[in-house]
Design a protein around this motif. Structure first.
Motif, PDB file in Angstrom:
ATOM      1  N   ILE A   1       0.847  -1.193   0.000  1.00  0.00           N
ATOM      2  CA  ILE A   1       0.000   0.000   0.000  1.00  0.00           C
ATOM      3  C   ILE A   1       0.882   1.243   0.000  1.00  0.00           C
ATOM      4  O   ILE A   1       1.857   1.350   0.755  1.00  0.00           O
TER       5      ILE A   1
ATOM      6  N   ARG B   1      -5.264  -0.102  -2.373  1.00  0.00           N
ATOM      7  CA  ARG B   1      -5.947  -1.246  -1.777  1.00  0.00           C
ATOM      8  C   ARG B   1      -5.438  -2.515  -2.438  1.00  0.00           C
ATOM      9  O   ARG B   1      -5.174  -2.528  -3.638  1.00  0.00           O
TER      10      ARG B   1
ATOM     11  N   SER C   1     -10.813   4.732  -2.455  1.00  0.00           N
ATOM     12  CA  SER C   1     -10.263   3.430  -2.096  1.00  0.00           C
ATOM     13  C   SER C   1     -11.209   2.610  -1.231  1.00  0.00           C
ATOM     14  O   SER C   1     -10.833   1.548  -0.739  1.00  0.00           O
TER      15      SER C   1
ATOM     16  N   GLU D   1     -13.144   3.766   1.619  1.00  0.00           N
ATOM     17  CA  GLU D   1     -13.436   4.170   2.995  1.00  0.00           C
ATOM     18  C   GLU D   1     -14.723   4.991   3.036  1.00  0.00           C
ATOM     19  O   GLU D   1     -14.959   5.844   2.172  1.00  0.00           O
TER      20      GLU D   1
END
Length: 435
Positions: A44, A60, A269, A271
């Motif tokens: 990452i 990710r 990503s 979240e």
């Protein structure tokens, strides 16, 4: 701070990688894509290069594939395009970077070549250990009377500059860049308009100011990855000079745009947004960035940080502003109402505080500061009555004294300074008008 002549060349040679791991694009969607073939070597935050030269970042990872966010448009990319793994993001500052304007990757923006420094550094380094950090240092002269007296800035302090748009925030930052005593200035222009970057460098900062500064710029049209990285690069460059023993002044405009870029990356990503549209990780990202500034450990210099915060509608309770107030060593609030009546810098002293006090001033100076704040507070409470003609002279001795001293204090807050000693002498003359 001298650098051996061949260090930049040796650094460039040391960063050459003869072998690269390769993967390929397997799926595309608006704003991101999925890559296979790199899961055993990538992590990452690593950087990759997609066919055609576009850079991207891994945000990710699954068991067999990784999601990457590109730094440019995905139009023209296809499944099967080659992806080259470049490794972790690093920056290699050097003393020869002083006087230069660069992007967050260390690429020069001023049309002249620039070699990297001797040692690559992580963009997301840890701060000095809390138990080894020194206390904040001595008061710094700033060239502005209000900061030399009522809102002192000391070496290693982290100060927030909270303001809405169009109230003189950038102009105040430029005056502090020219006036605050420091060995090196590191300036991060995060998400600024392209026109304003050149104006800040050539007109506001000027040739003399640039001679002791490094400017890192990521304009508003760049991808959120680049704008986010601008703040980390600014801090990493400041840490390089701090580790050389220099006293660094760091100016970042603005941390709000860093938080907004972080939000875009985090949401893309996967979240979830929670804090008025910000993801929960925003607070940690902002706090970890700010914690890297401040006093260094023994043998290091200090990073004195002045970080601007955009507050829409003067809302000091919005998530970014609220987070920063809890982690900084003071905050300065610029008022639109004060700016609209033509007083610059438009500092609302009653809503501003420097946590370097009372230690940064003597007992006599602290008494002057308390007296000035008391007069401004009394005038503020009575202002509506005065404007409506409802106050009768002699009704309240505190308000009478505040009325006498207010014009002088209001002018004092805009004055230049020849240093704290001269500024406190001028403040004493103003306060004497109260009788």
């Amino acid at each position: 701070m001298q650098q051996p002549y061949f260090d930049p060349l040796l650094s460039r040679l040391g960063r050459i990688r003869p072998v690269h791991s390769m993967g390929q694009v397997v799926e595309l969607q608006s704003g991101s894509l999925w890559v296979t073939g790199l899961n055993r070597v990538a992590a990452i935050g690593d950087c990759v290069e997609i066919a055609g030269g576009m850079r991207a970042e891994i945000v990710r990872m699954g068991r067999t594939r990784a999601q990457v966010l590109p730094e440019g448009p995905v139009e023209g990319l296809r499944p099967g395009d080659a992806v080259r793994h470049l490794g972790p993001r690093m920056i290699a500052p050097g003393v020869h970077w002083i006087g230069r304007v660069i992007d967050p990757d260390g690429t020069p923006l001023d049309g002249r070549p620039l070699f990297p420094g001797p040692t690559p550094r992580s963009l997301r380094a840890a701060p000095p250990p809390a138990t080894r950090r020194r206390a904040m240092g001595a008061r710094l002269p700033t060239g502005l009377a209000v900061f030399d007296t009522l809102l002192p800035i000391v070496q290693g302090q982290r100060l927030g500059l909270f303001a809405g748009s169009g109230v003189g925030k950038s102009h105040l930052l430029s005056r502090l860049a020219r006036g605050v005593a420091a060995d090196v200035i590191v300036i991060g222009l995060i998400g600024e308009r392209g026109r304003e970057v050149r104006d800040f460098v050539e007109e506001t900062l000027g040739e003399d100011g640039l001679q002791r500064a490094v400017v890192i710029a990521a304009t508003s049209d760049r991808s959120p990855l680049v704008r986010q990285r601008a703040a980390w690069t600014t801090m990493a460059v400041a840490e390089f000079f701090r580790d050389q023993g220099a006293n660094v002044l760091l100016l970042a405009d603005s941390i709000t745009r860093f938080a907004q870029a972080h939000r875009e990356v985090a949401v893309a990503s996967g979240e979830a947004a929670s804090l008025k549209g910000y993801p929960a990780s925003m607070a940690q990202a902002v706090m970890s960035l700010c914690e890297r500034a401040g006093p260094g450990a023994e043998g290091q210099g200090d990073i004195t940080a002045i970080l601007s915060v955009l507050v829409a509608g003067s809302d000091m309770e919005e998530p970014v502003a609220d987070t920063l107030r809890g982690v900084l060593d003071g905050h300065v609030v610029l008022s639109r109402e004060i700016a609209e009546r033509g007083r610059f810098p438009a500092i609302d002293l009653l809503r501003s505080v420097s946590r370097s006090l009372p230690r940064a001033a003597s007992a006599e100076e602290n008494l002057q500061i308390a007296t000035a704040r008391r007069h401004l507070g009394a005038y503020d409470r009575a202002e509506l009555m005065l404007q409506a003609g409802l106050y009768a002279d002699g009704s309240d001795p505190a308000i009478d004294a505040a009325i006498k001293v207010w014009p002088g204090l209001d002018t004092f807050l805009t004055a230049d300074s020849d240093g704290p000693e001269a500024a406190f002498a001028a403040l004493q003359d103003v306060l004497a008008a109260a009788g």
